[in-house]
Design a protein around this motif. Structure first.
Motif, PDB file in Angstrom:
ATOM      1  N   GLN A  66       0.825  -1.209   0.000  1.00  0.00           N
ATOM      2  CA  GLN A  66       0.000   0.000   0.000  1.00  0.00           C
ATOM      3  C   GLN A  66       0.860   1.261   0.000  1.00  0.00           C
ATOM      4  O   GLN A  66       0.602   2.213  -0.743  1.00  0.00           O
ATOM      5  CB  GLN A  66      -0.924   0.004   1.222  1.00  0.00           C
ATOM      6  CG  GLN A  66      -1.977  -1.085   1.218  1.00  0.00           C
ATOM      7  CD  GLN A  66      -2.962  -0.946   0.075  1.00  0.00           C
ATOM      8  OE1 GLN A  66      -3.428   0.155  -0.231  1.00  0.00           O
ATOM      9  NE2 GLN A  66      -3.285  -2.048  -0.578  1.00  0.00           N
ATOM     10  N   LYS A  69       2.784   2.825  -3.224  1.00  0.00           N
ATOM     11  CA  LYS A  69       2.034   3.616  -4.205  1.00  0.00           C
ATOM     12  C   LYS A  69       2.354   5.104  -4.084  1.00  0.00           C
ATOM     13  O   LYS A  69       2.025   5.887  -4.970  1.00  0.00           O
ATOM     14  CB  LYS A  69       0.535   3.373  -4.028  1.00  0.00           C
ATOM     15  CG  LYS A  69       0.116   1.927  -4.275  1.00  0.00           C
ATOM     16  CD  LYS A  69      -1.356   1.694  -3.954  1.00  0.00           C
ATOM     17  CE  LYS A  69      -1.740   0.230  -4.110  1.00  0.00           C
ATOM     18  NZ  LYS A  69      -3.163  -0.009  -3.764  1.00  0.00           N
ATOM     19  N   GLY A  84      -2.747   9.242   4.717  1.00  0.00           N
ATOM     20  CA  GLY A  84      -3.727   8.492   3.945  1.00  0.00           C
ATOM     21  C   GLY A  84      -3.230   7.093   3.598  1.00  0.00           C
ATOM     22  O   GLY A  84      -3.995   6.113   3.681  1.00  0.00           O
ATOM     23  N   ALA A  85      -1.967   6.981   3.209  1.00  0.00           N
ATOM     24  CA  ALA A  85      -1.412   5.670   2.861  1.00  0.00           C
ATOM     25  C   ALA A  85      -1.355   4.749   4.074  1.00  0.00           C
ATOM     26  O   ALA A  85      -1.633   3.544   3.971  1.00  0.00           O
ATOM     27  CB  ALA A  85      -0.018   5.843   2.262  1.00  0.00           C
ATOM     28  N   HIS A  87      -3.334   4.836   6.666  1.00  0.00           N
ATOM     29  CA  HIS A  87      -4.704   4.413   6.979  1.00  0.00           C
ATOM     30  C   HIS A  87      -5.200   3.368   5.978  1.00  0.00           C
ATOM     31  O   HIS A  87      -5.921   2.434   6.354  1.00  0.00           O
ATOM     32  CB  HIS A  87      -5.635   5.623   7.003  1.00  0.00           C
ATOM     33  CG  HIS A  87      -5.484   6.463   8.237  1.00  0.00           C
ATOM     34  ND1 HIS A  87      -5.805   5.990   9.499  1.00  0.00           N
ATOM     35  CD2 HIS A  87      -5.051   7.735   8.418  1.00  0.00           C
ATOM     36  CE1 HIS A  87      -5.572   6.937  10.398  1.00  0.00           C
ATOM     37  NE2 HIS A  87      -5.105   8.003   9.764  1.00  0.00           N
ATOM     38  N   ARG A  88      -4.808   3.496   4.721  1.00  0.00           N
ATOM     39  CA  ARG A  88      -5.195   2.473   3.744  1.00  0.00           C
ATOM     40  C   ARG A  88      -4.524   1.142   4.052  1.00  0.00           C
ATOM     41  O   ARG A  88      -5.147   0.079   3.899  1.00  0.00           O
ATOM     42  CB  ARG A  88      -4.842   2.949   2.324  1.00  0.00           C
ATOM     43  CG  ARG A  88      -5.763   4.051   1.811  1.00  0.00           C
ATOM     44  CD  ARG A  88      -5.552   4.298   0.324  1.00  0.00           C
ATOM     45  NE  ARG A  88      -4.228   4.845   0.039  1.00  0.00           N
ATOM     46  CZ  ARG A  88      -3.942   6.138   0.065  1.00  0.00           C
ATOM     47  NH1 ARG A  88      -4.869   7.023   0.410  1.00  0.00           N
ATOM     48  NH2 ARG A  88      -2.725   6.558  -0.231  1.00  0.00           N
ATOM     49  N   ASP A  91      -6.438  -0.363   6.930  1.00  0.00           N
ATOM     50  CA  ASP A  91      -7.719  -0.922   6.491  1.00  0.00           C
ATOM     51  C   ASP A  91      -7.524  -2.228   5.733  1.00  0.00           C
ATOM     52  O   ASP A  91      -8.319  -3.171   5.889  1.00  0.00           O
ATOM     53  CB  ASP A  91      -8.457   0.083   5.612  1.00  0.00           C
ATOM     54  CG  ASP A  91      -8.926   1.305   6.384  1.00  0.00           C
ATOM     55  OD1 ASP A  91      -9.000   1.227   7.629  1.00  0.00           O
ATOM     56  OD2 ASP A  91      -9.196   2.339   5.748  1.00  0.00           O
ATOM     57  N   ARG A  92      -6.492  -2.293   4.895  1.00  0.00           N
ATOM     58  CA  ARG A  92      -6.252  -3.506   4.114  1.00  0.00           C
ATOM     59  C   ARG A  92      -5.906  -4.684   5.016  1.00  0.00           C
ATOM     60  O   ARG A  92      -6.352  -5.816   4.786  1.00  0.00           O
ATOM     61  CB  ARG A  92      -5.135  -3.262   3.088  1.00  0.00           C
ATOM     62  CG  ARG A  92      -4.831  -4.463   2.205  1.00  0.00           C
ATOM     63  CD  ARG A  92      -6.063  -4.970   1.497  1.00  0.00           C
ATOM     64  NE  ARG A  92      -5.806  -6.199   0.747  1.00  0.00           N
ATOM     65  CZ  ARG A  92      -6.697  -7.150   0.561  1.00  0.00           C
ATOM     66  NH1 ARG A  92      -7.926  -7.031   1.054  1.00  0.00           N
ATOM     67  NH2 ARG A  92      -6.370  -8.235  -0.128  1.00  0.00           N
ATOM     68  N   GLU A  95      -9.067  -5.988   6.404  1.00  0.00           N
ATOM     69  CA  GLU A  95      -9.799  -6.798   5.433  1.00  0.00           C
ATOM     70  C   GLU A  95      -9.246  -8.220   5.373  1.00  0.00           C
ATOM     71  O   GLU A  95     -10.012  -9.199   5.292  1.00  0.00           O
ATOM     72  CB  GLU A  95      -9.715  -6.153   4.056  1.00  0.00           C
ATOM     73  CG  GLU A  95     -10.475  -4.833   3.949  1.00  0.00           C
ATOM     74  CD  GLU A  95     -10.202  -4.123   2.634  1.00  0.00           C
ATOM     75  OE1 GLU A  95      -9.428  -4.674   1.812  1.00  0.00           O
ATOM     76  OE2 GLU A  95     -10.758  -3.029   2.417  1.00  0.00           O
TER      77      GLU A  95
END
Length: 435
Positions: A66, A69, A84-85, A87-88, A91-92, A95
């Motif tokens: 993640q 990117k 933001g990265a 937090h992504r 979240d991943r 998941e």
């Protein structure tokens, strides 16, 4: 070190640019590498997976996939992009845990440095570290989110003592997909000649600032990265070791960006079919290219827990999503004082209410008005004489005298006085009553 697969690109002229190298090694004790690292023209990042049997390698490699990117010319909002990265990535990982419950408990540290040509935007969660080596001086840029760091902050232990503390691996923040860990976010300005180091705690846990500075003072980024890993292993590191070194150089002349480097679990997961999982590190000091063979881990006799017949991997107990319990006695004392305070308020309110109550009773053969409740607790009187009258019990009928002795409740002082007046009128008419 993973061989790059992407083709070099030409970047526009920028004040500064990065020359970088990255090395990750499983170490001499661990059976697999749970570190992941990425180095590119615009991004440096190290993630140290936590979880042992819960596959910290998946957490760290997921986070790096993640974060990588970000490796492109950034916007002005460096910290917004980094946050933001992160937090992504968080979240991943969540998941993946939802899809496979066996991953519950996995997490990873993350130290991210996003470059814009003049400065770094840093994001940090956990105990991997970022350092700046400038003009012969080394500065730790990040602050560990660990239990021992909290003890250092309180002045209870020194940094040297923290390196051998039994709970030195306990981290208080990590990306786990469950607990929202707010990262530390900040900028650092750069100048040509600076050298940046990002590393996992496999290096920073055994090499002090002086040793780090000594290694960073020599050779190019590739040499320094390899030497940092070698020195960490020679110093007795029992963890995976990942080091990224980047030199800040003048960028006034357009150049081709070097290809990015992916190391550690993020690079190795594609090659899990290999049967041998020994150390991947190959040094170059004094021409030495021999592989460093792993050695068996020595488990202390006082380890109090085990899973099946195997001692518990410290990675399985490393991440603590809640802060350590400190000053327990003080918290209990404060809780006790709060309870006592509430009890005192309740008692004060009850006492105030009782002092607004009245009843008519007897004292030494005379009818009196009492203030308080017509009741007693063992050793505690809930009423007191408020007003003495000239009504005599002996001059009342047996019925009225009995009522007075039992106590005649009154809603107010006026009601009590009316009850006395009623008894007085009966006293004056029943002159033969009583005896």
């Amino acid at each position: 070190m993973t061989q790059p697969t992407t083709q070099p690109t030409t970047r526009p002229t920028a004040p500064l640019r990065l020359q970088f190298a990255a090395v990750s090694d499983v170490g001499r004790v661990r059976k697999d590498n749970q570190d992941s690292g990425y180095a590119g023209p615009w991004l440096l990042s190290v993630c140290d997976g936590v979880g042992g049997a819960a596959r910290g390698d998946i957490a760290s490699s997921t986070a790096i996939q993640q974060l990588r990117k970000l490796d492109e010319p950034p916007t002005e909002d460096l910290l917004g992009q980094v946050a933001g990265a992160l937090h992504r990535a968080h979240d991943r990982i969540g998941e993946l845990v939802d899809e496979d419950p066996s991953l519950n408990g996995t997490s990873t540290t993350a130290t991210v440095a996003l470059f814009d040509g003049t400065r770094l935007g840093l994001g940090h969660v956990g105990d991997s570290r970022a350092y700046l080596y400038r003009s012969g001086e080394i500065t730790q840029l990040t602050k560990d989110h660990t239990f021992v760091q909290s003890l250092i902050d309180e002045g209870r232990i020194t940094e040297d003592e923290a390196r051998v503390h039994p709970h030195r691996n306990l981290i208080l923040k990590a990306l786990d997909g469950i607990h929202e860990a707010e990262p530390d976010l900040f900028h650092i300005g750069l100048a040509a000649g600076d050298r940046i180091l990002l590393c996992s705690d496999g290096a920073s846990g055994v090499l002090d600032d002086r040793r780090l500075a000594d290694i960073l003072s020599t050779g190019g980024p590739d040499f320094a990265a390899v030497e940092l890993v070698r020195a960490s292993l020679e110093a007795g590191s029992s963890d995976n070791v990942t080091c990224i070194v980047a030199d800040v150089v003048d960028g006034s002349t357009p150049v081709e960006d070097p290809p990015p480097i992916l190391v550690g679990a993020a690079a190795e997961l594609r090659r899990r079919t290999r049967s041998a999982k020994g150390s991947l590190f190959r040094g170059h000091r004094a021409g030495d290219t021999g592989e460093l063979e792993p050695v068996a881990a020595e488990i202390p006799d006082d380890v109090p827990f085990a899973i099946s017949n195997d001692p518990l991997d410290p990675e399985q107990a490393r991440y603590a999503p809640r802060p350590p319990r400190r000053f327990v006695w003080l918290k209990r004392l404060l809780a006790g004082l709060i309870v006592l305070g509430l009890l005192w308020v309740a008692l004060a309110a009850a006492w105030s209410w009782s002092q607004q109550q009245y009843y008519v009773g007897e004292q030494d053969g005379t009818v009196v008005i009492y203030r308080g409740l017509n009741a007693d607790l063992p050793g505690v009187s809930l009423s007191s004489t408020y007003e003495t009258t000239d009504v005599q019990i002996a001059r009342l009928s047996d019925f009225d005298a009995g009522k007075v002795r039992e106590g005649i409740d009154a809603g107010s002082l006026d009601d009590a006085r009316r009850a006395v007046d009623n008894l007085a009128s009966k006293q004056s008419t029943d002159t033969t009553a009583g005896g």
